[in-house]
Motif scaffolding. Structure first.
Motif, PDB file in Angstrom:
ATOM      1  N   UNK A  73      36.375   1.043  11.576  1.00 56.63           N
ATOM      2  CA  UNK A  73      35.844   1.961  12.581  1.00 56.63           C
ATOM      3  C   UNK A  73      34.338   2.204  12.446  1.00 56.63           C
ATOM      4  N   UNK A  74      33.683   1.532  11.478  1.00 52.11           N
ATOM      5  CA  UNK A  74      32.221   1.674  11.366  1.00 52.11           C
ATOM      6  C   UNK A  74      31.645   0.507  10.561  1.00 52.11           C
ATOM      7  N   UNK A  75      30.383   0.230  10.762  1.00 48.74           N
ATOM      8  CA  UNK A  75      29.707  -0.797   9.986  1.00 48.74           C
ATOM      9  C   UNK A  75      29.315  -0.240   8.623  1.00 48.74           C
ATOM     10  N   UNK A  76      28.800  -1.078   7.748  1.00 52.37           N
ATOM     11  CA  UNK A  76      28.376  -0.589   6.434  1.00 52.37           C
ATOM     12  C   UNK A  76      27.117   0.273   6.540  1.00 52.37           C
ATOM     13  N   UNK A  77      27.059   1.349   5.753  1.00 54.21           N
ATOM     14  CA  UNK A  77      25.827   2.138   5.698  1.00 54.21           C
ATOM     15  C   UNK A  77      24.779   1.364   4.901  1.00 54.21           C
ATOM     16  N   UNK A  78      23.510   1.611   5.178  1.00 50.75           N
ATOM     17  CA  UNK A  78      22.473   1.002   4.349  1.00 50.75           C
ATOM     18  C   UNK A  78      22.514   1.670   2.971  1.00 50.75           C
ATOM     19  N   UNK A  79      22.036   0.993   1.927  1.00 51.75           N
ATOM     20  CA  UNK A  79      21.995   1.628   0.599  1.00 51.75           C
ATOM     21  C   UNK A  79      21.239   2.959   0.633  1.00 51.75           C
ATOM     22  N   UNK A  80      20.177   3.029   1.438  1.00 53.78           N
ATOM     23  CA  UNK A  80      19.384   4.276   1.516  1.00 53.78           C
ATOM     24  C   UNK A  80      20.228   5.404   2.094  1.00 53.78           C
ATOM     25  N   UNK A  81      20.989   5.124   3.171  1.00 58.14           N
ATOM     26  CA  UNK A  81      21.831   6.171   3.776  1.00 58.14           C
ATOM     27  C   UNK A  81      22.965   6.576   2.828  1.00 58.14           C
ATOM     28  N   UNK A  82      23.527   5.582   2.111  1.00 55.47           N
ATOM     29  CA  UNK A  82      24.595   5.898   1.143  1.00 55.47           C
ATOM     30  C   UNK A  82      24.028   6.761   0.021  1.00 55.47           C
ATOM     31  N   UNK A  83      22.786   6.455  -0.402  1.00 55.39           N
ATOM     32  CA  UNK A  83      22.134   7.255  -1.456  1.00 55.39           C
ATOM     33  C   UNK A  83      21.951   8.693  -0.961  1.00 55.39           C
ATOM     34  N   UNK A  84      21.537   8.852   0.304  1.00 54.36           N
ATOM     35  CA  UNK A  84      21.354  10.205   0.862  1.00 54.36           C
ATOM     36  C   UNK A  84      22.683  10.965   0.875  1.00 54.36           C
ATOM     37  N   UNK A  85      23.756  10.228   1.164  1.00 53.90           N
ATOM     38  CA  UNK A  85      25.080  10.869   1.165  1.00 53.90           C
ATOM     39  C   UNK A  85      25.433  11.367  -0.247  1.00 53.90           C
ATOM     40  N   UNK A  86      25.157  10.558  -1.258  1.00 54.32           N
ATOM     41  CA  UNK A  86      25.449  10.983  -2.641  1.00 54.32           C
ATOM     42  C   UNK A  86      24.624  12.221  -2.999  1.00 54.32           C
ATOM     43  N   UNK A  87      23.358  12.235  -2.585  1.00 53.88           N
ATOM     44  CA  UNK A  87      22.508  13.397  -2.883  1.00 53.88           C
ATOM     45  C   UNK A  87      23.016  14.642  -2.164  1.00 53.88           C
ATOM     46  N   UNK A  88      23.596  14.443  -0.993  1.00 58.80           N
ATOM     47  CA  UNK A  88      24.213  15.548  -0.255  1.00 58.80           C
ATOM     48  C   UNK A  88      25.416  16.092  -1.055  1.00 58.80           C
ATOM     49  N   UNK A  89      26.176  15.184  -1.633  1.00 61.38           N
ATOM     50  CA  UNK A  89      27.307  15.602  -2.477  1.00 61.38           C
ATOM     51  C   UNK A  89      26.814  16.461  -3.650  1.00 61.38           C
ATOM     52  N   UNK A  90      25.662  16.068  -4.212  1.00 58.80           N
ATOM     53  CA  UNK A  90      25.072  16.840  -5.312  1.00 58.80           C
ATOM     54  C   UNK A  90      24.677  18.230  -4.804  1.00 58.80           C
ATOM     55  N   UNK A  91      23.983  18.265  -3.651  1.00 61.69           N
ATOM     56  CA  UNK A  91      23.528  19.545  -3.064  1.00 61.69           C
ATOM     57  C   UNK A  91      24.715  20.488  -2.833  1.00 61.69           C
ATOM     58  N   UNK A  92      25.838  19.905  -2.416  1.00 59.97           N
ATOM     59  CA  UNK A  92      27.040  20.704  -2.109  1.00 59.97           C
ATOM     60  C   UNK A  92      27.806  21.084  -3.372  1.00 59.97           C
ATOM     61  N   UNK A  93      27.344  20.617  -4.523  1.00 60.49           N
ATOM     62  CA  UNK A  93      28.003  20.966  -5.790  1.00 60.49           C
ATOM     63  C   UNK A  93      29.229  20.133  -6.092  1.00 60.49           C
ATOM     64  N   UNK A  94      29.347  18.973  -5.441  1.00 66.68           N
ATOM     65  CA  UNK A  94      30.551  18.166  -5.655  1.00 66.68           C
ATOM     66  C   UNK A  94      30.349  17.063  -6.692  1.00 66.68           C
ATOM     67  N   UNK A  95      29.117  16.607  -6.862  1.00 69.07           N
ATOM     68  CA  UNK A  95      28.840  15.537  -7.832  1.00 69.07           C
ATOM     69  C   UNK A  95      27.712  15.940  -8.762  1.00 69.07           C
ATOM     70  N   UNK A  96      27.727  15.350  -9.948  1.00 64.72           N
ATOM     71  CA  UNK A  96      26.719  15.666 -10.965  1.00 64.72           C
ATOM     72  C   UNK A  96      25.354  15.090 -10.577  1.00 64.72           C
ATOM     73  N   UNK A  97      24.323  15.957 -10.595  1.00 61.64           N
ATOM     74  CA  UNK A  97      22.972  15.484 -10.275  1.00 61.64           C
ATOM     75  C   UNK A  97      22.542  14.424 -11.279  1.00 61.64           C
ATOM     76  N   UNK A  98      22.876  14.671 -12.540  1.00 58.04           N
ATOM     77  CA  UNK A  98      22.458  13.731 -13.594  1.00 58.04           C
ATOM     78  C   UNK A  98      23.016  12.326 -13.333  1.00 58.04           C
ATOM     79  N   UNK A  99      24.307  12.254 -12.986  1.00 54.57           N
ATOM     80  CA  UNK A  99      24.939  10.937 -12.810  1.00 54.57           C
ATOM     81  C   UNK A  99      24.424  10.250 -11.543  1.00 54.57           C
TER      82      UNK A  99
END
Ligand SMILES: [Fe+2]
Length: 330
Positions: A287-313
Motif C-alpha cells: 500500500x506504499x512505496x519505500x520511505x527514503x532513509x532520511x524520512x525513515x530517520x525522521x520517523x525514528x527521531x519522532x519515536x524518540x520525541x514521543x518517548x517510545x525509543x531510546x535517544x542513545x540507540x
C-alpha cells in the motif's frame, strides 16, 4: 565399536596435537582401533589450520609446544563462535593445581596428565563425543528454526532480505554501543529469528494488503509470544529469546506483547526494535512505496520525541548510517 552420531551416521573425528611424533602415533593407533577418524598436527599453528579444515568433534591438545602453545590454541578455539563448543582435552606433563587452573581458564573441557592410560584416554574421548553430539543435535534444532524463519520471510515477497539486513545492522549498532561478543552473537541470531512466531499468524493477516483491523492486529501481536514459546526448549537460544519476545516493546509501555516500560525492555530487544522499524519503513509495502532513509530517520527521531525509543540507540544507529544530521518531523 564405532562411535557415530545418530544424526549424521558418520565416523567421529578426533584431532591429536602434539610436537612429539611418538605420542601422535600412539594416540592415533588407539583411537583408530576404536573406529574414530583421526587427524594429527605437530604444533599450534598446524592445529588451528587442521581444525578449520577437518572440523573435529574432539581435540586432544598438548600444552607444551613451540610457537603457539596448547593453552593459547585452546583460548583461540574457545573464543571463536565456530569452534567454542568443540570439546578440548589438554594433555600435559604438569597437572599440578596451578597448571589445571590455567587449563580451565583457557577453556579446556578436560585435563589429562601424561603418561595417559590408554583406557582413560579412550573413555574420555567417548564421553566428550556424547556431549558433542548433544550440542550438534541442539544446533540442528536451531538451524531448523533459522530455515523456518527464512521460509516465513519468503512468504512475504515485500520483506525479502529483511533478516539479513537486520542482522548486519543490529550487530553494527550493538558493536557501536559496546555490547559484549556473546551479545553480538545473540543479536545476529535474534535478527534472523525475531519474527519466527509469524509461523502461527494466518496468511490472510500476515499478507493482508492494507491496514489490519483491531482483531487482526490482536492476532499479529501474538507473534513474539509464539516465537518465544517455540524457542523455549532450546538452551542454546537463552540469550536470543528476549529479543524474540520483546522487539515490539516501546519505552512508554505502548508496545507489545507485555507492555514493558523503560529499562524493563531488554537492551538487545531495543536494538533490534530500532533497526526493525527502520528496515520496515525503507522497504516497499503493497500500500506504499519505500520511505527514503532520511524520512525513515525522521520517523525514528519522532519515536524518540514521543518517548517510545531510546535517544542513545537511535542516535547511534543514525550515526552508523551517516544520517546523524537529520531532524525529527514535527
Ligand atoms: Fe516482529
Amino acid at each position: 565399536m564405532i562411535e557415530t552420531s545418530p544424526q549424521a551416521q558418520r565416523r567421529s573425528r578426533v584431532l591429536v596435537v602434539d610436537d612429539h611424533e611418538s605420542i601422535r602415533m600412539l594416540f592415533q593407533r588407539l583411537l583408530t582401533v576404536d573406529g574414530h577418524e583421526v587427524f594429527s598436527a605437530e604444533d599450534g599453528a598446524a592445529a588451528l589450520e587442521a581444525v578449520a579444515r577437518h572440523q573435529p568433534d574432539v581435540i586432544l591438545l598438548d600444552v607444551a609446544m613451540p610457537t603457539i602453545d596448547g593453552l593459547e590454541v585452546c583460548r583461540r578455539l574457545k573464543s571463536d563462535v565456530a569452534t567454542r563448543l568443540t570439546p578440548v582435552v589438554l594433555v600435559t606433563g604438569q597437572a599440578g593445581l596451578s597448571d589445571r587452573l590455567r587449563g580451565l581458564e583457557a577453556g579446556a573441557d578436560e585435563i589429562l596428565e601424561k603418561p595417559v592410560h590408554p583406557n582413560e584416554l579412550r573413555a574420555r574421548v567417548r564421553s566428550l563425543l556424547r556431549v558433542k553430539y548433544l550440542i550438534d543435535a541442539l544446533d540442528s534444532a536451531e538451524a531448523a528454526f533459522m530455515a523456518l524463519a527464512l521460509t516465513i520471510e519468503a512468504r512475504d515477497p515485500m520483506t525479502n532480505g529483511h533478516c539479513e539486513r537486520l542482522a548486519k545492522h543490529a550487530v553494527r549498532l550493538g558493536r557501536a554501543l559496546g555490547v559484549c561478543d556473546e551479545d553480538l552473537d545473540a543479536l545476529h541470531r535474534g535478527a534472523y529469528l525475531h519474527d519466527l512466531g509469524k509461523v502461527g499468524v494466518p496468511d490472510h493477516v500476515l499478507l493482508k494488503e492494507g491496514p489490519l483491523t483491531r482483531d487482526e492486529f490482536d492476532v499479529m501481536k501474538q507473534h513474539p509470544v509464539i516465537g518465544d514459546n517455540l524457542c523455549a526448549p532450546l538452551q542454546s537460544l537463552k540469550r536470543v529469546r528476549p529479543i524474540i519476545r520483546s522487539h515490539h516493546e516501546r519505552l512508554d509501555g505502548s508496545g507489545y506483547p507485555d507492555g514493558l516500560r523503560g529499562d524493563a525492555i531488554p537492551l538487545l530487544a531495543q536494538i533490534v526494535g530500532v533497526v526493525d522499524v527502520f528496515d520496515a519503513l525503507t522497504s516497499r509495502r503493497p500500500y506504499r512505496g519505500p520511505l527514503t532513509p532520511q524520512d525513515a530517520a525522521r520517523h525514528l527521531l519522532e519515536e524518540v520525541e514521543q518517548g517510545r525509543m531510546s535517544r542513545k540507540y537511535v542516535d547511534a544507529f543514525l550515526e552508523i548510517l551517516c544520517l546523524g544530521g537529520v531532524g525529527a518531523v514535527h
